[in-house]
Design an enzyme around this catalytic site. Sequence first.
Site, PDB file in Angstrom:
ATOM      1  N   THR A 152      29.030  48.340  13.660  1.00  0.00           N
ATOM      2  CA  THR A 152      28.976  47.121  12.855  1.00  0.00           C
ATOM      3  C   THR A 152      28.700  47.432  11.381  1.00  0.00           C
ATOM      4  OG1 THR A 152      26.642  46.836  13.466  1.00  0.00           O
ATOM      5  CG2 THR A 152      28.280  45.603  14.744  1.00  0.00           C
ATOM      6  N   PHE A 167      30.904  42.420  19.986  1.00  0.00           N
ATOM      7  CA  PHE A 167      31.485  41.427  20.882  1.00  0.00           C
ATOM      8  C   PHE A 167      30.495  40.339  21.286  1.00  0.00           C
ATOM      9  CE2 PHE A 167      34.018  45.242  21.397  1.00  0.00           C
ATOM     10  CZ  PHE A 167      35.308  44.745  21.348  1.00  0.00           C
ATOM     11  N   ILE A 218      36.067  52.032  20.717  1.00  0.00           N
ATOM     12  CA  ILE A 218      37.434  52.560  20.732  1.00  0.00           C
ATOM     13  C   ILE A 218      37.932  52.875  19.318  1.00  0.00           C
ATOM     14  CG2 ILE A 218      38.021  51.353  22.881  1.00  0.00           C
ATOM     15  CD1 ILE A 218      39.523  49.271  21.169  1.00  0.00           C
ATOM     16  N   HIS A 248      35.963  54.011  26.929  1.00  0.00           N
ATOM     17  CA  HIS A 248      36.990  52.969  26.970  1.00  0.00           C
ATOM     18  C   HIS A 248      38.237  53.327  26.172  1.00  0.00           C
ATOM     19  CE1 HIS A 248      33.336  50.200  27.772  1.00  0.00           C
ATOM     20  NE2 HIS A 248      33.845  50.641  28.898  1.00  0.00           N
ATOM     21  N   CYS A 302      53.769  55.260  25.603  1.00  0.00           N
ATOM     22  CA  CYS A 302      54.839  54.426  26.155  1.00  0.00           C
ATOM     23  C   CYS A 302      54.555  54.182  27.626  1.00  0.00           C
ATOM     24  CB  CYS A 302      56.190  55.119  25.974  1.00  0.00           C
ATOM     25  SG  CYS A 302      57.561  54.247  26.780  1.00  0.00           S
ATOM     26  N   CYS A 325      58.857  51.781  22.182  1.00  0.00           N
ATOM     27  CA  CYS A 325      59.089  53.221  22.135  1.00  0.00           C
ATOM     28  C   CYS A 325      60.447  53.523  21.498  1.00  0.00           C
ATOM     29  CB  CYS A 325      59.023  53.785  23.559  1.00  0.00           C
ATOM     30  SG  CYS A 325      59.351  55.559  23.687  1.00  0.00           S
ATOM     31  N   SER A 383      24.634  46.027  24.407  1.00  0.00           N
ATOM     32  CA  SER A 383      23.962  45.010  25.210  1.00  0.00           C
ATOM     33  C   SER A 383      23.746  45.475  26.642  1.00  0.00           C
ATOM     34  CB  SER A 383      24.799  43.718  25.226  1.00  0.00           C
ATOM     35  OG  SER A 383      26.054  43.957  25.866  1.00  0.00           O
TER      36      SER A 383
END
Length: 256
Positions: A27, A34, A105, A121, A129, A152, A194
């Site tokens: 952040t 989220f 991510i 994640h 592809c 692709c 969290s």
Amino acid sequence: MDKYEELAKLILNSKKICFFGGAGVSTESGIPDFRGENGLYLLKSKYGVSYEEILSLHFFNRDPLTFFKFYKEFMINTQAKPNYAHLFLANLSKFKDVAIITQNIDGLHFEAGNKNVIELHGSIKRNYCTNCAKFYSLDEFLASFKAGLPLCNKCNHLIKPDVTLYEEPLNENVITKAIINIMDSDLLIIAGTSLKVYPANSFINYFYGDNIVVINKEKLDINRNIKLEINDLVGKTFKKVNSFLNHLSTKKEVIR
């Protein structure tokens, strides 16, 4: 004893540190979380369904056009740079055995120079592809869009980001690596999360040491004995810890 000084001493006395981080780590790089007080899931959706549902596998399969509108707007921030937390850990890893397990991510831990990073994640930096599995970097992925969809250039099928959506299982090899690193550590730092996302939130149960540190703006309700809890931003916390490390350590195991 000051909490920041106590954390500095725990870091100096540890043999292996496992840093388990979530959205709150990024952040301070301008990437929204989220479930926080200003989290993405609390925003009113533009698309008639919640943003949480958009990040599900069934929605991706049903309405990829809307998925990618959302994904490009909210999940990709090409301007974001590693903040103090990312850089602190990268420099600390030059002197300490540090494993980073991240639910993020954004790829910022790698960009900061961290080597031992386990991305639970996936990452926006990797894309494949769905038909021929051709790899696309983030820049190549963004350049592949035609009529709103990433296609692709080899077989014209849809390209999917290498990120784990709701309803998708985590990679088994990634899970194993995360658990092994948690088990091998004597200091577990849980930061900016969290701990509400399964199965990632269950991994901390594989820590068998005595020193669990929580750095999070809100208090966490976890069924573990916590050695130390700091309710503050992660980067801000490490800046304060850094000053104590500079004072306590002759090795200067921190960033300036």
